[in-house]
Design a protein around this motif. Structure first.
Motif: not given
Length: 80
Positions: A71-79
């Motif tokens: 699963h891919m997720t934006p890095a912390e703080g990225e939206c």
């Protein structure tokens, strides 16, 4: 028409939740390409490989094929 691209940092990790299919294992004989079949339990695939080698003593090398969901997720703080 105007297009804007924005670059963000992504992280990737194994996808683990109630709906995620199990990780699957398959052992394939390197000599004849016989397969253990796809198994959720590695021990089942391994037992089939032992049985295959028992029937064909010169077939001693196997390759493992693993199917795992990521699963891919934006890095912390990225939206998005």
């Amino acid at each position: 028409m105007r297009t804007v691209f924005r670059y963000i940092t992504w992280t990737m990790a194994p996808h683990i939740n109630a709906d995620t299919p199990e990780m699957l294992h398959e052992l394939e004989c390197s000599s004849c390409l016989a397969s253990s079949g796809t198994e959720a339990d590695f021990d089942e695939a391994r037992a089939r490989a032992f049985s295959h080698t028992g029937s064909h003593p010169s077939h001693r090398t196997y390759r493992e094929v693993v199917t795992r969901n990521w699963h891919m997720t934006p890095a912390e703080g990225e939206c998005l």
